[in-house]
Design a protein around this motif. Structure first.
Motif, PDB file in Angstrom:
ATOM      1  N   LEU A   1       0.826  -1.204   0.000  1.00 40.18           N
ATOM      2  CA  LEU A   1       0.000   0.000   0.000  1.00 40.18           C
ATOM      3  C   LEU A   1       0.862   1.257   0.000  1.00 40.18           C
ATOM      4  CD1 LEU A   1      -2.927  -0.873   2.454  1.00 40.18           C
ATOM      5  CD2 LEU A   1      -2.680  -1.351   0.013  1.00 40.18           C
ATOM      6  N   TYR A   2       1.971   1.205   0.724  1.00 36.48           N
ATOM      7  CA  TYR A   2       2.833   2.382   0.759  1.00 36.48           C
ATOM      8  C   TYR A   2       3.492   2.617  -0.601  1.00 36.48           C
ATOM      9  CZ  TYR A   2       5.624   6.033   2.942  1.00 36.48           C
ATOM     10  OH  TYR A   2       6.175   7.252   3.279  1.00 36.48           O
ATOM     11  N   GLU A   3       3.699   1.556  -1.352  1.00 35.70           N
ATOM     12  CA  GLU A   3       4.200   1.699  -2.723  1.00 35.70           C
ATOM     13  C   GLU A   3       3.273   2.595  -3.534  1.00 35.70           C
ATOM     14  OE1 GLU A   3       5.134  -1.717  -5.091  1.00 35.70           O
ATOM     15  OE2 GLU A   3       6.016  -2.759  -3.382  1.00 35.70           O
ATOM     16  N   SER A   4       1.970   2.385  -3.392  1.00 35.99           N
ATOM     17  CA  SER A   4       1.007   3.200  -4.132  1.00 35.99           C
ATOM     18  C   SER A   4       1.156   4.677  -3.768  1.00 35.99           C
ATOM     19  CB  SER A   4      -0.428   2.733  -3.833  1.00 35.99           C
ATOM     20  OG  SER A   4      -0.652   1.425  -4.310  1.00 35.99           O
ATOM     21  N   VAL A   5       1.351   4.948  -2.486  1.00 35.94           N
ATOM     22  CA  VAL A   5       1.535   6.328  -2.029  1.00 35.94           C
ATOM     23  C   VAL A   5       2.814   6.912  -2.611  1.00 35.94           C
ATOM     24  CG1 VAL A   5       1.840   7.814  -0.010  1.00 35.94           C
ATOM     25  CG2 VAL A   5       0.235   5.890   0.092  1.00 35.94           C
ATOM     26  N   LEU A   6       3.900   6.152  -2.535  1.00 39.69           N
ATOM     27  CA  LEU A   6       5.186   6.655  -3.027  1.00 39.69           C
ATOM     28  C   LEU A   6       5.184   6.838  -4.538  1.00 39.69           C
ATOM     29  CD1 LEU A   6       7.761   4.708  -0.829  1.00 39.69           C
ATOM     30  CD2 LEU A   6       6.943   7.042  -0.564  1.00 39.69           C
ATOM     31  N   ARG A   7       4.490   5.977  -5.262  1.00 38.32           N
ATOM     32  CA  ARG A   7       4.404   6.157  -6.710  1.00 38.32           C
ATOM     33  C   ARG A   7       3.743   7.495  -7.046  1.00 38.32           C
ATOM     34  NH1 ARG A   7       4.350   0.414  -7.320  1.00 38.32           N
ATOM     35  NH2 ARG A   7       2.176   0.199  -6.662  1.00 38.32           N
ATOM     36  N   TYR A   8       2.765   7.857  -6.246  1.00 46.95           N
ATOM     37  CA  TYR A   8       2.111   9.158  -6.458  1.00 46.95           C
ATOM     38  C   TYR A   8       3.076  10.289  -6.127  1.00 46.95           C
ATOM     39  CZ  TYR A   8      -1.233  12.992  -6.112  1.00 46.95           C
ATOM     40  OH  TYR A   8      -1.892  14.193  -6.287  1.00 46.95           O
ATOM     41  N   LEU A   9       3.773  10.177  -5.012  1.00 49.47           N
ATOM     42  CA  LEU A   9       4.615  11.276  -4.537  1.00 49.47           C
ATOM     43  C   LEU A   9       5.793  11.563  -5.467  1.00 49.47           C
ATOM     44  CD1 LEU A   9       4.698  10.582  -0.685  1.00 49.47           C
ATOM     45  CD2 LEU A   9       3.286  12.207  -1.958  1.00 49.47           C
ATOM     46  N   ILE A  10       6.312  10.540  -6.124  1.00 48.51           N
ATOM     47  CA  ILE A  10       7.482  10.793  -6.979  1.00 48.51           C
ATOM     48  C   ILE A  10       7.095  11.270  -8.382  1.00 48.51           C
ATOM     49  CG2 ILE A  10       8.954   9.178  -5.722  1.00 48.51           C
ATOM     50  CD1 ILE A  10       8.499   7.092  -7.822  1.00 48.51           C
ATOM     51  N   LYS A  11       5.777  11.393  -8.619  1.00 50.50           N
ATOM     52  CA  LYS A  11       5.345  11.914  -9.919  1.00 50.50           C
ATOM     53  C   LYS A  11       4.466  13.160  -9.803  1.00 50.50           C
ATOM     54  CE  LYS A  11       1.136   9.111 -10.293  1.00 50.50           C
ATOM     55  NZ  LYS A  11       0.435   8.015 -11.004  1.00 50.50           N
ATOM     56  N   THR A  12       4.005  13.495  -8.591  1.00 50.04           N
ATOM     57  CA  THR A  12       3.063  14.595  -8.437  1.00 50.04           C
ATOM     58  C   THR A  12       3.694  15.955  -8.723  1.00 50.04           C
ATOM     59  OG1 THR A  12       1.516  15.663  -6.898  1.00 50.04           O
ATOM     60  CG2 THR A  12       3.549  14.800  -5.966  1.00 50.04           C
ATOM     61  N   ASP A  13       2.870  16.893  -9.185  1.00 46.90           N
ATOM     62  CA  ASP A  13       3.349  18.247  -9.415  1.00 46.90           C
ATOM     63  C   ASP A  13       3.259  19.111  -8.164  1.00 46.90           C
ATOM     64  OD1 ASP A  13       0.626  18.422  -9.206  1.00 46.90           O
ATOM     65  OD2 ASP A  13       0.289  19.417 -11.136  1.00 46.90           O
ATOM     66  N   VAL A  14       2.762  18.523  -7.069  1.00 45.69           N
ATOM     67  CA  VAL A  14       2.651  19.272  -5.815  1.00 45.69           C
ATOM     68  C   VAL A  14       4.029  19.457  -5.171  1.00 45.69           C
ATOM     69  CG1 VAL A  14       1.635  19.293  -3.492  1.00 45.69           C
ATOM     70  CG2 VAL A  14       0.335  18.400  -5.426  1.00 45.69           C
ATOM     71  N   LEU A  15       4.869  18.471  -5.307  1.00 48.34           N
ATOM     72  CA  LEU A  15       6.178  18.491  -4.667  1.00 48.34           C
ATOM     73  C   LEU A  15       7.245  18.986  -5.626  1.00 48.34           C
ATOM     74  CD1 LEU A  15       6.078  15.046  -2.798  1.00 48.34           C
ATOM     75  CD2 LEU A  15       5.393  17.289  -1.921  1.00 48.34           C
ATOM     76  N   SER A  16       8.281  19.583  -5.051  1.00 55.88           N
ATOM     77  CA  SER A  16       9.438  19.990  -5.852  1.00 55.88           C
ATOM     78  C   SER A  16      10.257  18.753  -6.215  1.00 55.88           C
ATOM     79  CB  SER A  16      10.301  20.971  -5.057  1.00 55.88           C
ATOM     80  OG  SER A  16      10.909  20.316  -3.952  1.00 55.88           O
ATOM     81  N   ASP A  17      11.155  18.918  -7.168  1.00 55.49           N
ATOM     82  CA  ASP A  17      12.021  17.803  -7.561  1.00 55.49           C
ATOM     83  C   ASP A  17      12.835  17.304  -6.373  1.00 55.49           C
ATOM     84  OD1 ASP A  17      11.093  17.905 -10.136  1.00 55.49           O
ATOM     85  OD2 ASP A  17      12.768  19.087 -10.899  1.00 55.49           O
TER      86      ASP A  17
END
Length: 296
Positions: free
Chosen positions: A124-140
Motif C-alpha cells: 500500500l505504501y508503494e502506491s503512495v510513493l508512486r504518487y509522490l514521486i510523480k506529483t506536481d505538488v512536490l518539488s524535484d
C-alpha cells in the motif's frame, strides 16, 4: 492439520490481519459485481470530505479515522492498479489544500511504513510513493527524498527471489542464505536488545506444537543479527534453539547496502525452498495462517 489449527487458535489473537479471502462460491457475474462495487467504494470514498476544512482533517476522529478506514479497504483489494487509482484520486483531492495534503502524507507514512504500526503494509505504501514521486505538488528535491524508500520497498517482494547474503556462524565459518536446504526458510532478523524479538523467539523455541509443526513442514529457522555488535550476538546464543542457524552480519552489508528493509524488530520473511519470498515483513501469526491455508 490438527496441530496447525491449534496453533492458529493459540497465536491468532495477536494478529492484525488486513486481508479477507473472497468467497469461492457464486457465479462469475456475481463475483464481478462484488469487485466492481468494492472498487466504486474506494474511488468515491473521499467524495464527501472537505479538504479545505483543516480542523476536521486534523481531527483524529475525523480525518485520521477516515484514513484508517480507507487503508483497511485498500488492504482488501488484490489489484495494484485499483489501489494506485484509489490513492491517486484521494491525494489529487487533498492537494487542493497543501496543509491537508502534508497531513495525510505523514499519516500514510505513520500507518503504512512505521516499524511499530500494526497496519504497516509495503504494497500500500508503494502506491503512495508512486504518487509522490510523480506529483506536481512536490518539488524535484522533495520527490527525490522518497526515491530511496521506494527503491527499498521494491526489494524482496513476495514472489521474487530474496536477496542473497553472507553471514558468520558461531564457529567462525561463513555461509550464505542460498546454502540453506529446506522446504521453507523462516528468516528472522533480530536485535539482541529488542524485547519483542525475544518474545517471538521464545514462542518459536518453547511452544511444542510450533516446534513439531516446523519439523513436519521442514522449516529451517535462520536467525540473523545484522546490528554489528559481536559480543551481544554471541551472548544471545542461549536464547535460540540448538537446531536453528544463528548468523551474524560481520561485514555490516545488510545495513550498508540496504539489502533488506529492517524498519521493524523483529523482521520476518518466509521463503520457499528456492528462496522465493512467500511472506514479507510478516508476523509469526501470519506464518501460521499461511501454513493453515496451504496445508488444509
Amino acid at each position: 492439520m490438527r496441530i496447525i489449527i491449534s496453533l492458529l487458535a493459540l497465536f491468532f489473537y495477536a494478529c492484525t490481519n488486513n486481508t479477507k479471502e473472497k468467497q469461492e462460491k457464486g457465479n462469475l457475474r456475481e463475483n464481478t459485481q462484488v469487485v466492481s462495487s468494492a472498487d466504486s467504494t474506494l474511488f468515491h470514498f473521499w467524495d464527501k470530505v472537505d479538504m479545505q476544512d483543516t480542523a476536521q482533517v486534523k481531527n483524529p476522529e475525523k480525518g485520521e479515522q477516515q484514513l484508517a478506514d480507507f487503508i483497511q479497504l485498500l488492504s482488501q483489494n488484490p489489484d495494484s492498479a485499483t489501489r494506485d487509482k484509489a490513492v491517486d484520486l484521494m491525494l489529487d483531492k487533498a492537494k487542493a489544500n497543501r496543509i491537508s495534503f502534508d497531513y495525510f502524507i505523514k499519516q500514510y507514512e505513520h500507518y503504512l511504513y512505521d516499524g511499530n504500526s500494526p497496519m504497516r503494509n509495503d504494497l500500500l505504501y508503494e502506491s503512495v510513493l508512486r504518487y509522490l514521486i510523480k506529483t506536481d505538488v512536490l518539488s524535484d528535491l522533495e520527490k527525490e527524498a522518497y526515491r530511496p524508500t521506494y527503491k527499498l520497498l521494491l526489494r524482496n517482494k513476495e514472489g521474487k527471489t530474496a536477496e542473497d547474503f553472507t553471514y558468520e556462524l558461531a564457529n567462525g565459518k561463513k555461509q550464505k542464505l542460498s546454502d540453506t536446504k529446506s522446504k521453507y526458510t523462516f528468516l528472522i532478523f533480530y536485535d539482541p536488545d529488542c524485547s519483542h524479538c525475544k518474545e517471538t523467539i521464545h514462542q518459536l523455541r518453547d511452544t511444542p506444537q510450533l516446534v513439531q509443526l516446523f519439523a513436519q513442514l521442514q522449516v529451517q529457522i535462520l536467525a540473523i543479527d545484522p546490528w554489528g555488535d559481536r559480543t551481544k550476538w554471541k551472548n544471545y546464543q542461549s536464547e535460540l534453539a540448538d537446531q536453528w542457524i544463528n548468523g551474524f552480519d560481520s561485514e555490516s552489508k545488510m545495513l550498508s547496502f540496504n539489502l533488506y528493509d529492517l524498519k521493524a524488530s523483529p523482521t520476518i520473511y518466509l521463503l520457499d525452498e528456492n528462496k522465493k519470498v512467500l511472506l514479507k515483513d510478516t508476523y509469526l501469526q501470519q506464518v501460521i495462517a499461511y501454513f493453515v491455508k496451504t496445508n488444509s
